[in-house]
Scaffold this motif. Structure first.
Motif, short mmCIF file in Angstrom:
data_model
loop_
_atom_site.label_atom_id
_atom_site.label_comp_id
_atom_site.label_asym_id
_atom_site.label_seq_id
_atom_site.Cartn_x
_atom_site.Cartn_y
_atom_site.Cartn_z
N UNK A 1 -17.38 20.62 19.80
CA UNK A 1 -16.21 20.85 20.67
C UNK A 1 -16.61 21.49 21.99
N UNK A 2 -17.44 22.54 21.94
CA UNK A 2 -17.81 23.24 23.18
C UNK A 2 -18.65 22.34 24.09
N UNK A 3 -19.55 21.54 23.52
CA UNK A 3 -20.34 20.62 24.33
C UNK A 3 -19.44 19.57 24.99
N UNK A 4 -18.51 19.03 24.23
CA UNK A 4 -17.60 18.02 24.79
C UNK A 4 -16.81 18.61 25.95
N UNK A 5 -16.33 19.83 25.79
CA UNK A 5 -15.59 20.50 26.87
C UNK A 5 -16.49 20.73 28.09
N UNK A 6 -17.68 21.28 27.85
CA UNK A 6 -18.62 21.57 28.95
C UNK A 6 -19.02 20.31 29.71
N UNK A 7 -19.14 19.19 29.00
CA UNK A 7 -19.61 17.95 29.60
C UNK A 7 -18.46 17.02 30.00
N UNK B 1 -17.87 12.19 21.84
CA UNK B 1 -19.08 13.00 21.64
C UNK B 1 -19.48 12.99 20.16
N UNK B 2 -18.48 13.10 19.28
CA UNK B 2 -18.75 13.06 17.84
C UNK B 2 -19.38 11.72 17.45
N UNK B 3 -18.87 10.63 17.98
CA UNK B 3 -19.43 9.32 17.66
C UNK B 3 -20.87 9.22 18.15
N UNK B 4 -21.12 9.70 19.36
CA UNK B 4 -22.49 9.69 19.87
C UNK B 4 -23.41 10.47 18.94
N UNK B 5 -23.01 11.67 18.55
CA UNK B 5 -23.87 12.50 17.70
C UNK B 5 -24.02 11.90 16.30
N UNK B 6 -23.01 11.21 15.83
CA UNK B 6 -23.11 10.54 14.52
C UNK B 6 -24.14 9.43 14.58
N UNK B 7 -24.12 8.66 15.65
CA UNK B 7 -25.12 7.61 15.84
C UNK B 7 -26.51 8.23 15.98
N UNK B 8 -26.61 9.28 16.77
CA UNK B 8 -27.88 9.98 16.98
C UNK B 8 -28.44 10.44 15.62
N UNK B 9 -27.59 11.09 14.82
CA UNK B 9 -28.04 11.56 13.51
C UNK B 9 -28.44 10.42 12.59
N UNK B 10 -27.69 9.33 12.64
CA UNK B 10 -28.00 8.18 11.80
C UNK B 10 -29.33 7.54 12.20
#
Length: 160
Positions: free
Chosen positions: A97-103, A110-119
Motif C-alpha cells: 500500500x505505501x509503495x503504491x501511494x508513494x509511486x 502494484x499487487x499484480x506486478x508484485x505477484x508476477x514478480x514473486x511467481x
C-alpha cells in the motif's frame, strides 16, 4: 495445469476474491508468455500477510531485518525439472500500500506486478546480477502490458 492456493495470514487484507481473480489471470498470462515446462500438475501458494510476518521471514531467510513487499520461497532451487509444488509467495499489505501511494500507482496494479514478480522467482528468475534483472524486468513489463498495466519501471518511456 496449475492450482493456486490463497491464504489469508493476517486478516488485514481487503476482500480477497476480487484480488484472487486478478492474480489468477496474471499467473495464467505469465505462463502463456513464458511457457515453462511445468509438470502436468503444479501448485503455488499466495499468502496475504502483513509487514510483521514478512519482516520476520526476511530476517530469518535473508538476514534483512525489515519488511519487504514480496518474498518468494521456491520449493526446488534448481527449477529443472520443476517440482509439482512450486513454492510460496508472501505479500505484505502495508508495504505494498505505501509503495503504491508513494509511486502514484493503483494498489491492485502494484499487487499484480508484485505477484508476477514473486511467481517469476518461483520459476527460477532472479535479479541478483544486472543482466538477469533486466531479463526479469522485461518479462514483467511484457506480461503487465498484456494485462493492461503500464510499465512499473518507467522503462517504456525511456527507450526513445
Amino acid at each position: 495445469m496449475i492450482t493456486i492456493d490463497f491464504i489469508d495470514d493476517s486478516r488485514v487484507w481487503p476482500p480477497l476474491p476480487p484480488l484472487q481473480s486478478r492474480i489468477e489471470s496474471a499467473i495464467s498470462c505469465s505462463l502463456m508468455t513464458i511457457k515453462p515446462r511445468l509438470p502436468e500438475y503444479a501448485e503455488a501458494a499466495f499468502i496475504f500477510s502483513d509487514n510483521q510476518r514478512v519482516q520476520s521471514l526476511n530476517l530469518r531467510w535473508r538476514d534483512e531485518d525489515k519488511p519487504t513487499n514480496v518474498l518468494s520461497f521456491a520449493s526446488n532451487k534448481d527449477h529443472e525439472p520443476y517440482s509439482p509444488l512450486l513454492g510460496d509467495i508472501f505479500l505484505a499489505l502495508e508495504t505494498i500500500k505505501s509503495e503504491a501511494d508513494e509511486q502514484s500507482k493503483s494498489f491492485e496494479d502494484h499487487l499484480i506486478h508484485l505477484s508476477i514478480h514473486g511467481f517469476l522467482h518461483l520459476l527460477g528468475y532472479d535479479h541478483v546480477y544486472e543482466a538477469d534483472g533486466v531479463e526479469m524486468e522485461q518479462l514483467e513489463i511484457k506480461i503487465l502490458f498484456q494485462l493492461g498495466i503500464v510499465d512499473p519501471y518507467g522503462l517504456e518511456n525511456n527507450r526513445q
